[in-house]
Design a protein around this motif. Structure first.
Motif, short mmCIF file in Angstrom:
data_model
loop_
_atom_site.label_atom_id
_atom_site.label_comp_id
_atom_site.label_asym_id
_atom_site.label_seq_id
_atom_site.Cartn_x
_atom_site.Cartn_y
_atom_site.Cartn_z
N VAL A 223 0.85 -1.18 0.00
CA VAL A 223 0.00 0.00 0.00
C VAL A 223 0.89 1.23 0.00
O VAL A 223 1.79 1.36 0.83
CB VAL A 223 -0.92 0.01 1.24
N ARG A 224 0.65 2.09 -0.96
CA ARG A 224 1.49 3.28 -1.05
C ARG A 224 0.86 4.41 -0.27
O ARG A 224 -0.36 4.52 -0.19
CB ARG A 224 1.67 3.67 -2.52
N PRO A 225 1.70 5.24 0.32
CA PRO A 225 1.15 6.33 1.13
C PRO A 225 0.39 7.32 0.25
O PRO A 225 0.76 7.55 -0.90
CB PRO A 225 2.40 6.98 1.73
N HIS A 226 -0.65 7.86 0.80
CA HIS A 226 -1.37 8.93 0.09
C HIS A 226 -0.82 10.25 0.58
O HIS A 226 -1.11 10.67 1.70
CB HIS A 226 -2.86 8.83 0.36
N ALA A 267 1.44 14.32 -9.79
CA ALA A 267 0.35 14.43 -8.82
C ALA A 267 -0.96 13.94 -9.44
O ALA A 267 -1.76 13.28 -8.78
CB ALA A 267 0.22 15.87 -8.35
N ALA A 268 -1.15 14.26 -10.72
CA ALA A 268 -2.38 13.82 -11.38
C ALA A 268 -2.42 12.30 -11.49
O ALA A 268 -3.46 11.67 -11.29
CB ALA A 268 -2.49 14.46 -12.76
N GLU A 269 -1.26 11.70 -11.81
CA GLU A 269 -1.19 10.25 -11.84
C GLU A 269 -1.51 9.67 -10.46
O GLU A 269 -2.22 8.68 -10.33
CB GLU A 269 0.22 9.78 -12.24
N LEU B 418 3.61 17.90 -3.38
CA LEU B 418 4.14 17.56 -4.70
C LEU B 418 5.59 17.10 -4.59
O LEU B 418 6.01 16.16 -5.26
CB LEU B 418 4.07 18.78 -5.63
N LEU B 419 6.33 17.77 -3.74
CA LEU B 419 7.75 17.42 -3.58
C LEU B 419 7.91 16.06 -2.92
O LEU B 419 8.76 15.26 -3.30
CB LEU B 419 8.45 18.50 -2.75
N ARG B 420 7.09 15.78 -1.95
CA ARG B 420 7.18 14.47 -1.29
C ARG B 420 6.76 13.35 -2.25
O ARG B 420 7.36 12.28 -2.28
CB ARG B 420 6.29 14.44 -0.03
N LEU B 421 5.75 13.65 -3.01
CA LEU B 421 5.31 12.69 -4.02
C LEU B 421 6.45 12.41 -5.00
O LEU B 421 6.72 11.27 -5.37
CB LEU B 421 4.12 13.31 -4.77
N ALA B 423 9.62 12.81 -4.39
CA ALA B 423 10.70 12.09 -3.69
C ALA B 423 10.39 10.60 -3.69
O ALA B 423 11.26 9.76 -3.93
CB ALA B 423 10.85 12.63 -2.27
N GLU B 424 9.13 10.29 -3.42
CA GLU B 424 8.73 8.88 -3.41
C GLU B 424 8.95 8.27 -4.80
O GLU B 424 9.51 7.18 -4.94
CB GLU B 424 7.26 8.76 -3.00
N ARG B 425 8.53 9.01 -5.81
CA ARG B 425 8.70 8.53 -7.18
C ARG B 425 10.18 8.28 -7.49
O ARG B 425 10.57 7.28 -8.07
CB ARG B 425 8.10 9.55 -8.15
N MET B 426 11.00 9.24 -7.07
CA MET B 426 12.43 9.11 -7.38
C MET B 426 13.06 7.93 -6.65
O MET B 426 13.99 7.29 -7.16
CB MET B 426 13.17 10.41 -7.00
N GLN B 427 12.54 7.64 -5.47
CA GLN B 427 13.05 6.45 -4.76
C GLN B 427 12.69 5.18 -5.52
O GLN B 427 13.50 4.27 -5.65
CB GLN B 427 12.49 6.40 -3.33
#
Lengths: 344, 483
Positions: A223-226, A267-269, B418-421, B423-427
């Motif tokens: 489960v990924r964090p929201h 973010a939209a994804e 947005l930045l945390r998102l 960061a997660e993506r980059m990880q």
């Protein structure tokens, strides 16, 4: 809590990881669990960073509070030879059978026999007692075949009864079925919050129920964090890009102009995925089973991460019912949410 | 085209699909990696490039059948409507019992066939034996190929516990049906009381005695009846298993190993690559499925997190002391060459890429862009994020953020999110890259194509088409550095 915990799930959902974490969670507070695998993949050894497991129970990890996780890779051929040895004192005749391909036949070709041997070995461990008459293992956790095959795998009675209508294999199938269909067993299904695994989970539960096998929990894995709520995400895809760019700059991000578009896209994804996940969560809730959720591990599944997942299980009340860990009587209704909705 | 060269290249999907010499493409890989979807997408693409294609799927999700406009796939190839161009796409789903039944019926007379089909052992074997599905997939492939009706057959392999079962199971069943043990079992029926065979019969009865005790006599009788009835077909089974095996080794076949950029899936993929080499089966390449990327990859996870923390600190400080209190948060801002407008920059001088001026709007090469933006347009009606406002945001940014104090806290929270998102993506990107690197180090000779992770499942032909496009364009060399 049932003493035989069977963990299944669609391929790719991480059922081996979940089974291992469950074995750790159930072993806390000084208990002893046995984690078994039946598909010859050595997935347990890889998870626990140990060498390949032999056909022999051995301690593989120590749980918080002094508990122990033991592990066993069940091999159908070895199980059959042991079995023949035990009942028929075959000795070298066993090797002769092997040479002729009879063992191969019995363990891989003869439908269901292999499954009886595998589940039979696990059930033996579930029921094994020491000299004081106490169960050797508080829990046995099986990393079982995937959802698409689990009912057939566990429903050995149907498989074998039609073929081996008498004899020890038949008797063993009957004995195994008694354990598998009792409150001693719970079959958990691991899923992701994605359409196909959820659909397969729903189908799998219907199959298990039709076969009167006791369904336990649905474990939602990875489960990924929201990170952003949806209002914020809506805003992000709206007209606030200029402000975001400025804010990025203030936060110390260089070249923020070029970043706003990809960040907002991501973010939209994310928003789309959150929406899809909500749908899938609702579908899972509709199954009326207790659930547990495990987070996606940023670093991948490492040994420390397994302990984290086990802790997560504990936080969600899985394996927290130490009182009945060694009891013998059927424990219907004790599980929260009464997940054992069989017969429906 | 050359298969299995020693030079690390991208997988030329279109060249593979266009090659008239290639008649069979086999998609294999461990469970849950998207084999079936990949097979279907390849089928759509090949058909739209003018070939006459049949996709043989083993266990498609219902939605996948629907995505090809077919309510229910069955054992007969059905034409898929809506394919552009001259080509044709047919799709079918393996029904292993029916295929087994048909094989029996095709190779023996009606009476004997009925005896076999009604045998309890046969009924379990045809429905239950773990290798039957694999064997029947190969049987069906052999049938399709021999009909020569299609230019190209795309095969999806069964969801085995391990990808390797697929290669082993047909052999196992073949050798069982043709093996010593079966010969022994049918020996009494075949040779009766011939004197010279007595010795064999003694060994035989000892063995059947043991197995009889173990499994029950009825079971063995069923097996014997089955085997006797199947006797005429045994040679055929062996021959067919061998023929299919050879077919897989032939130059007209190409294997595609499908994996996700995860440890277990790539480990299976590596095994499979090695196994194919050992069996002299032609590997065309690796399809790396559900790969994550980022168009903002020059902003590292660490920097994104630091910036998010800055903002979250700012949100609190703003309400009391305002921006002024933040001036001392980052003493090294001046060291950041790309950020003259950024007084709060936490960046170190080694971080920003000199190749990418800050105001550059699309910092990524084209292939990266297509990888991440194309799936957006597909199947998603709402909220296209790459709208025209991008440019104005970019342009507007040229002004220094002097009025930042007046920005609402929620914008800071939003941006921090947005930045945390990110960061997660980059990880995730980094982890996937690491896993992938391990594979390519082991197998530099395997051409790779990447398919970007899509936020949702595929629901229609255009979804499959989009994946086909990704399969064809995702073969650029692996990006390096922060990615």
């Amino acid at each position: 809590m049932s003493r035989f915990q069977v963990v299944s799930g669609k391929g790719g959902t991480g059922k081996t990881t979940v089974a291992a974490a469950l074995a750790l969670a159930l072993a806390t507070e000084g208990r002893r669990t046995l984690l078994v695998e039946v598909e010859g993949r050595q997935g347990i050894a890889q998870l626990f960073e140990s060498e390949a497991l032999p056909y022999e129970e051995r301690r593989i990890a120590v749980a918080p509070g002094g508990g122990e996780v033991h592990a066993l890779a069940i091999d159908a051929e070895r199980a059959l030879l042991d079995y023949l040895q035990m009942f028929y004192k075959l000795g070298s005749a066993g090797r002769a059978l092997k040479k002729l391909g009879a063992i191969d036949f019995a363990t891989t070709i003869a439908p269901g026999v292999r499954d009886v041997l595998l589940t039979g070995k696990a059930c033996e461990a579930v029921r094994r007692k020491d000299k004081q008459g106490r169960f050797v293992y508080d829990y046995v956790i099986m990393d079982a075949p995937p959802t698409g095959r689990i009912t057939r795998f566990l429903n050995v009675n149907d498989e074998v009864a039609g073929l081996a209508r008498i004899g020890p294999i038949h008797n063993q199938a009957q004995a195994v079925m008694r354990v598998l269909k009792s409150a001693e067993t719970a079959v958990h299904l691991v899923t992701l919050l994605e359409e196909m695994p959820v659909q397969e989970t729903a189908d799998g539960i219907a199959d298990l129920r039709a076969a009167e096998l006791p369904v336990g929990r649905v474990v939602v894995n990875m489960v990924r964090p929201h990170l952003l709520d949806e209002d914020a995400l809506r805003t992000a895809s709206g007209g606030r890009r200029k402000e975001i760019a400025k804010t990025l700059t203030r936060a110390g991000v260089t070249g923020s102009a070029g970043l706003v578009r990809p960040l907002v896209e991501q973010a939209a994804e994310h928003a789309q995925r959150v929406g899809l996940e909500r749908e899938q969560r609702a579908a899972l809730a509709g199954l009326g089973l207790p659930m547990a959720e495990l987070p996606l591990l940023g670093e991948g599944v490492t040994l420390p991460a397994l302990y984290e997942l086990a802790e997560e299980f504990r936080k969600q009340g899985v394996g927290d019912e130490s009182a009945d860990a060694t009891g013998e009587a059927p424990r219907d209704g004790k599980r929260r949410g009464s997940g054992r909705g069989v017969g429906s | 085209m050359t298969l299995g060269t020693d030079i690390a290249t991208g997988l030329e999907t279109d060249a593979l699909l266009d090659d008239p010499e290639i008649r069979i493409v086999v998609c294999c890989g461990s469970g849950g990696v998207g084999k079936t979807t990949t097979a279907a997408a390849l089928g759509v693409r090949a058909a739209e490039r003018g070939r006459r294609v049949v996709v043989l799927t083993i266990d498609p999700a219902r939605r996948l059948a629907q995505s090809m406009g077919i309510d229910r796939l069955d054992n007969i190839p059905r034409r898929v409507e809506g394919i552009d161009g001259e080509g044709e796409l047919h799709a079918m789903m393996l029904d292993m019992k029916r295929t087994f039944d048909e094989t029996v019926e095709a190779h023996t007379d009606a009476e004997r066939a009925r005896a076999i089909l009604e045998n309890p052992f046969y009924q379990s074997l045809s429905a239950g034996f773990a290798g039957t599905q694999e064997y029947m997939a190969m049987e069906k492939l052999g049938q399709l190929r021999s009909r020569d009706e299609w230019d190209l057959i795309v095969v999806d392999t069964p969801p085995s516990r391990s990808a390797l079962d697929f290669l082993d199971a047909p052999k196992r069943l073949g050798s069982f049906l043709d093996g010593k043990f079966i010969r022994l079992l049918i020996a009494p029926a075949k040779i009766g009381g011939r004197a010279g065979m007595k010795f064999l019969n003694v060994g035989m009865s000892m063995m059947t005695g043991t197995l009889g005790k173990l499994l029950g006599g009825q079971f063995l009788r069923d097996v014997q009846t089955f085997v006797a009835a199947m006797d005429t077909m045994f040679g055929g089974f062996r021959t067919r298993a061998d023929a299919t095996y050879k077919l897989l080794q032939a130059p007209g076949t190409a294997f595609l190993v499908v994996a996700t950029p995860e440890r277990d899936a790539l480990r299976e993929a590596a095994y499979f690559v090695e196994r194919l080499a050992a069996e002299e089966m032609p590997l065309a390449g690796l399809v790396l499925n559900r790969v994550h990327g980022s168009d903002a990859s020059r902003l590292s996870a660490e920097r994104a997190l630091t910036a998010a923390e800055n903002l979250e600190g700012l949100g609190i400080v703003d309400q009391t002391a305002g921006k002024a209190g933040l001036g001392d948060m980052d003493p090294v801002a001046a060291a950041s060459p790309g950020a003259p407008e950024s007084p709060l920059s936490p960046e170190r001088s080694n971080e920003p890429s000199p190749h990418e001026p800050p105001q550059q709007e699309l910092p990524q090469p084209d292939d990266r862009t297509s990888r991440t933006t194309k799936p957006h347009g597909r199947g998603r009606k709402s909220s296209d994020p790459s709208g025209p406002s991008v440019r104005s945001a970019a342009d507007g940014h040229d002004a220094p953020a002097a009025d930042a104090v007046s920005v609402e806290v929620s914008v800071e929270q939003l941006t921090a999110g947005l930045l945390r998102l990110h960061a997660e993506r980059m990880q995730v990107v980094a982890r996937e890259q690491h896993t992938r690197d391990r594979f390519t180090t082991l197998h530099p000779e395997v051409p790779v194509t990447e398919v970007a992770a899509l936020p949702g499942d595929v629901h229609d032909l255009s979804g499959l088409r989009a994946i086909g496009e990704l399969l064809a364009t995702g073969s650029a060399p692996a990006p390096t550095g922060a990615e």
